[in-house]
Scaffold this active site. Structure first.
Site, PDB file in Angstrom:
ATOM      1  N   ASP A 102     -13.490 -27.763 -38.593  1.00  0.00           N
ATOM      2  CA  ASP A 102     -14.894 -27.780 -39.021  1.00  0.00           C
ATOM      3  C   ASP A 102     -15.811 -27.851 -37.805  1.00  0.00           C
ATOM      4  O   ASP A 102     -15.403 -28.304 -36.729  1.00  0.00           O
ATOM      5  CB  ASP A 102     -15.178 -29.008 -39.910  1.00  0.00           C
ATOM      6  CG  ASP A 102     -14.373 -28.974 -41.190  1.00  0.00           C
ATOM      7  OD1 ASP A 102     -13.961 -27.873 -41.604  1.00  0.00           O
ATOM      8  OD2 ASP A 102     -14.152 -30.065 -41.772  1.00  0.00           O
TER       9      ASP A 102
HETATM   10  N1  URA Z   1      -9.573 -31.478 -42.154  1.00  0.00           N
HETATM   11  C1  URA Z   1     -10.916 -31.513 -42.221  1.00  0.00           C
HETATM   12  O1  URA Z   1     -11.479 -32.097 -43.131  1.00  0.00           O
HETATM   13  N2  URA Z   1     -11.608 -30.892 -41.257  1.00  0.00           N
HETATM   14  C2  URA Z   1     -11.043 -30.255 -40.219  1.00  0.00           C
HETATM   15  O2  URA Z   1     -11.745 -29.731 -39.358  1.00  0.00           O
HETATM   16  C3  URA Z   1      -9.640 -30.230 -40.154  1.00  0.00           C
HETATM   17  C4  URA Z   1      -8.921 -30.846 -41.140  1.00  0.00           C
END
Ligand code: URA
Length: 236
Positions: A102
């Site tokens: 993310d």
């Molecule tokens: N899980 C999440 O919630 N975000 C990420 O970036 C990776 C795994």
């Protein structure tokens, strides 16, 4: 292939950088200094050296990056900087991130131009594990550990595989490490949300058997070694 293209593809610099190297007389082909940037080479047959160092022909590129936040895991974006922008045209290749983190997640990201390798790492049947370090709002306790180990049900009713939750410290903000072997969208955040808890900070610290290199600052990247390539798939 043109000599300048070959050197740039091998990560020796941008097309402009390698053109300068060639015209300065730093590049030899089969022992002869070549100053013509468009000189035609066959990477399988010619011995190409820069400053006397032999450049071996690598078909693909495999990079490890310590992804900073505010950068997105994509090739291009109209608004945000992408992880590919951070590579500054490395190797002039069509590189892409293996999976996604993310925008607000930091940590270990693999980048390649090898579609098959990407496919293998992303294949759920290969069970390549990932370890995340996180700060969680509120107290994480043994009930959470048990629920994660039994396989959580997310708010959209999807079932997660059993996951290994390790509590490093528990308090107003808890610190944890979580090992998962699947990669659903926002997986870690949604797992904690299903327990009524919010992720405040998230960093991926391991993929397969390979730990994030602590010497890589946020935004930095480098080539993976062949030993590291093996470690990634250790648990596959
Ligand atoms: N899980 C999440 O919630 N975000 C990420 O970036 C990776 C795994």
């Amino acid at each position: 292939m043109r000599l300048d293209k070959f050197l740039s593809n091998m990560g020796k610099g941008s097309r402009t950088d390698v053109k300068k190297m060639i015209t300065k007389g730093l590049v030899s082909v089969d022992g002869d200094i070549i100053r013509k940037v468009g000189f035609n080479v066959d990477p399988d047959k010619n011995e190409i050296c820069v400053n006397g160092e032999l450049i071996s022909f690598e078909k693909h590129v495999y990079l490890i990056m310590n992804k900073p936040k505010d950068v997105i895991s994509a090739r291009q974006d109209k608004v945000h900087k992408t992880v590919i922008d951070l590579l500054n045209g490395y190797g002039n290749r069509k590189l892409f991130p293996v999976g996604r983190l993310d925008i607000d997640t930091e940590g270990m990201l693999l980048i390649t131009d090898d579609g098959q390798w990407n496919h293998d790492l992303m294949n759920p049947k290969k069970h390549v594990s990932k370890i995340y370090y996180a700060h969680i709002e509120g107290r994480v306790d043994e009930e959470d550990v048990k629920a994660f180990s039994e396989g959580l049900i997310l708010k959209d009713d999807s079932l997660c595989k059993p996951a290994d939750l390790k509590i490093l410290s528990s308090g107003e903000i808890s610190k944890i490490e979580l090992t998962i072997s699947e990669g659903k969208y926002h997986q870690v955040k949604r797992m904690f949300a299903s327990r009524g808890k919010r992720v405040l900070y998230l960093k991926r610290i391991q993929i397969g058997g390979l730990r994030l290199d602590d010497s890589l600052e946020l935004g930095e990247f480098r080539d993976l070694t062949s030993e590291e390539m093996k470690k990634i798939k250790l648990e596959a």
